[in-house]
Design a protein around this motif. Sequence first.
Motif, PDB file in Angstrom:
ATOM      1  N   THR A   1       0.839  -1.203   0.000  1.00 25.46           N
ATOM      2  CA  THR A   1       0.000   0.000   0.000  1.00 25.46           C
ATOM      3  C   THR A   1       0.871   1.249   0.000  1.00 25.46           C
ATOM      4  O   THR A   1       0.476   2.291   0.484  1.00 25.46           O
ATOM      5  N   GLU A   2       2.064   1.147  -0.519  1.00 28.79           N
ATOM      6  CA  GLU A   2       2.985   2.279  -0.561  1.00 28.79           C
ATOM      7  C   GLU A   2       3.081   2.808  -1.990  1.00 28.79           C
ATOM      8  O   GLU A   2       3.785   2.260  -2.827  1.00 28.79           O
ATOM      9  N   PRO A   3       2.339   3.879  -2.319  1.00 26.40           N
ATOM     10  CA  PRO A   3       2.393   4.434  -3.669  1.00 26.40           C
ATOM     11  C   PRO A   3       3.770   5.002  -3.976  1.00 26.40           C
ATOM     12  O   PRO A   3       4.606   5.187  -3.094  1.00 26.40           O
TER      13      PRO A   3
ATOM     14  N   LEU B   1      -1.215   4.386   1.497  1.00 27.82           N
ATOM     15  CA  LEU B   1      -2.639   4.534   1.237  1.00 27.82           C
ATOM     16  C   LEU B   1      -3.410   4.549   2.552  1.00 27.82           C
ATOM     17  O   LEU B   1      -3.098   3.783   3.467  1.00 27.82           O
TER      18      LEU B   1
ATOM     19  N   SER C   1      -6.981   0.871   1.327  1.00 27.09           N
ATOM     20  CA  SER C   1      -5.733   0.118   1.216  1.00 27.09           C
ATOM     21  C   SER C   1      -5.755  -0.860   0.052  1.00 27.09           C
ATOM     22  O   SER C   1      -4.716  -1.367  -0.365  1.00 27.09           O
TER      23      SER C   1
ATOM     24  N   PRO D   1      -1.509   0.982  -5.616  1.00 27.02           N
ATOM     25  CA  PRO D   1      -0.612   2.047  -5.167  1.00 27.02           C
ATOM     26  C   PRO D   1       0.183   2.694  -6.284  1.00 27.02           C
ATOM     27  O   PRO D   1       0.645   3.823  -6.138  1.00 27.02           O
TER      28      PRO D   1
END
Length: 406
Positions: free
Chosen positions: A41-43, A49, A54, A58
Amino acid sequence: MVVAGRIHRRHFIIGAAGTAGAVVAIGANGVDAPALAQQTTEPQNGKALPEVVSWKDPDAVIVHTELTVETKRDKIGTSGITPSTELYLRNNLPSPSEEAVANRDSWEVSFEGVQNERTMTVGDLKRLGIETVAAVLQCSGNGRALFDHEASGTQWSTGAAGNLIWSGVPVRTVVEALGGVAAGRAFMTSTGGESLPEGIDPQTVIVERSIPADIAMERAILAWEMNGQPVPLAHGGPLRVVIPGFYGINNVKYVKKVAFTETESDAAIQRTGYRVRPVGVSGAPDQPSMWEMKVKSWVTHPLVDQQSGRIQIFGVAFGGNSAVQRVEVSTDGGQSWREANFVGPDLGSYAWRPFVLPVDLSPGTYTITSRATDASGNVQEEVTEPNHRGYDYSGWRRLAVDVTVT
């Protein structure tokens, strides 16, 4: 005043060796939200996010805050439909708890200002009827970053918009079942079901919006499905109002009350918020409300440097309250225009349409932009006059991008 000769544009540059593979616009993949629940969930911009979304992709979004997530410009595909995993997020208040969607059919909505007032569940509404509509969902502040003045709020570029398929019961069907609208009711006022912070006047924060009653009876639906799936909690599930052709703020999430009223809501979000006014002027009820959207388009590919030869210019266009009829593309900053072709099926008056224009470009730098015309003859404006909150941006000049061809 906006200086017409100045162009605000994004110039996305990547190494020549990776250009060919990196610039293709990614189409809608149709993946449902749960399918992505286990991915990171790390763009790419480094912000995680929000938990409530979530499940979004991302790599397709930019996280601004816990309540605002933007779709990246190059992630708008050519299928015409925005997957929920890539759709922007704009909430005025935190979403209700997961309990709101634990038993969706039990969610209650009260109906007032009709002949036979009553409270109904989503399950009750499903028995009345269903209608499906494709419609653009767009935040009032989409394009705020393109204004010169520093308007408060999220600095959206183009990604606070998406095109969705909504399914639910038409408001007119519900009203007919309840005996019709009571006399003298000029507005439909919808109230959201978010939990309000304690210790402050509810009218200062409650999400409650009024629109003309005749518009509501013509096109509004109470939607429980989005793109064929239950409306996600983050996007207003279990039930939200959808007003095709109107800005997102009027599409009230977690709707708990639908009332036909003699006057507009006295809530701050209606009385003084979302009003178009000159820079430095306070909001007031006599100013234009952020209701109907304008004709608009923008290019989604290419956004980065290209090799010379045949290049496909892609983008999206919509007419707001009238079907988009035509879109033109310029590769010289608006000095000349060529008509583009629409891609895929026509999904109706309130949906956007992807477009494409194949061009042969020799080495040089090109300023690429688009200009749409709707069925009523309204042409996308060149510049958008500044307004205090940075609303309603649609000027084609500052939606342009520079692309260098090598």
